[in-house]
Design an enzyme around this catalytic site. Structure first.
Site, short mmCIF file in Angstrom:
data_model
loop_
_atom_site.label_atom_id
_atom_site.label_comp_id
_atom_site.label_asym_id
_atom_site.label_seq_id
_atom_site.Cartn_x
_atom_site.Cartn_y
_atom_site.Cartn_z
N SER A 127 39.59 33.70 46.47
CA SER A 127 39.60 34.75 47.49
C SER A 127 40.56 35.88 47.09
O SER A 127 40.32 36.54 46.09
CB SER A 127 39.95 34.14 48.85
OG SER A 127 39.58 34.98 49.91
N HIS B 47 33.74 28.89 52.37
CA HIS B 47 34.68 29.73 51.62
C HIS B 47 35.74 28.91 50.89
O HIS B 47 36.17 29.28 49.80
CB HIS B 47 35.34 30.72 52.59
CG HIS B 47 36.23 31.71 51.93
ND1 HIS B 47 35.81 32.55 50.92
CD2 HIS B 47 37.55 32.02 52.14
CE1 HIS B 47 36.82 33.33 50.54
NE2 HIS B 47 37.87 33.02 51.25
#
Length: 256
Positions: A86, A236
């Site tokens: 990320s 994620h």
């Protein structure tokens, strides 16, 4: 800036592993150990304003890439592979743009090169609302924070940033004021300063929306050697939700 880190020694090539926003090196400990067990020399880092690394008023990808370069130089690492999740993935991409010839390959986990609008408002409101100096237990912090974040696993992850002070209260390891004020920088696009020819692996979770099909052309414009792997049954937090599959894919790429 001298970043805090943990070293998993190995006899093979060096690998640096970097967490995302609100995280710390502990988030990637399982993946780091798995990669080290395969023979790689692994370092996992706390980025600036996170974990036990120093706090600073500057919080952008240029400064985070510069921190990474300083770490590589200080430890005399020869073209390490770089793995980032990320925000850490964007740090890795920024580094690849700015420091050619100093790394071997990159792994970018569930993030693209594009701009992402701020979407952490509720989390930041909750973190800033917690009266950390008055809280008596982590359970109390969790109960208060539940008004802002309903998912227990997310609360557990975020509240790992609390630590007990010498006066028996709590405080944040995060530089919460700077992260709050500059959260838009976390979503900043990676500007195409050069074409990165080094090998690149992009790993996405099958149920995550961070890398969409239409994003791939833009990614390959800057990283033409990039390949994409999708991990089933993962969102994620790919490395936490499917740790074995994640380590397997990363090792296959590192060994290729």
């Amino acid at each position: 800036m001298k970043l805090n880190y943990k070293h998993f020694p190995g006899n093979g090539p060096s690998v640096l592993i970097i967490h995302g926003v609100f995280g710390s090196l502990d988030n990637l400990a399982t993946a780091s150990k798995g990669i080290a067990d395969a023979g790689f020399d692994v370092y996992t880092l706390d980025q600036r304003n996170h974990g036990r690394s120093p706090h600073d008023d500057r919080f952008d990808y240029e400064s985070m890439a510069a921190d990474l370069y300083e770490f590589i130089q200080d430890h005399q690492l020869q073209k390490p592979a770089l793995v980032g999740h990320s925000m850490g993935g964007k740090t890795v991409m920024q580094y690849a743009m700015e420091y050619p010839g100093t790394f071997s390959k990159i792994v970018v986990v569930d993030i693209g090169v594009k701009w992402y609008p701020p979407h952490h408002e509720s989390i930041l409101n909750g973190l800033n609302a917690l009266p950390v100096h008055e809280i008596e237990s982590r359970q109390q912090a969790d109960e208060l924070f539940s008004a802002y974040e309903p998912i227990p696993a997310v609360r557990l992850f975020l509240l790992k940033n609390l630590y007990r002070t010498e006066t028996d209260g709590f405080a944040w390891r995060l530089n919460l004021p700077v992260i709050t004020a500059q959260i838009e920088n976390v979503g900043a696009a990676i500007e195409p300063r050069r074409t990165v020819e080094e090998p690149a692996l992009f790993v996405k979770g099958a149920t995550s929306g961070y890398i969409k099909d239409q994003d791939w052309d833009e990614i390959q414009q800057s990283f033409p050697a990039a390949q994409l792997v999708t991990i089933p049954k993962a969102g994620h937090w790919v490395h936490a939700e499917q740790p074995k599959a994640f380590v397997q894919e990363v090792l296959a790429f590192l060994n290729s």
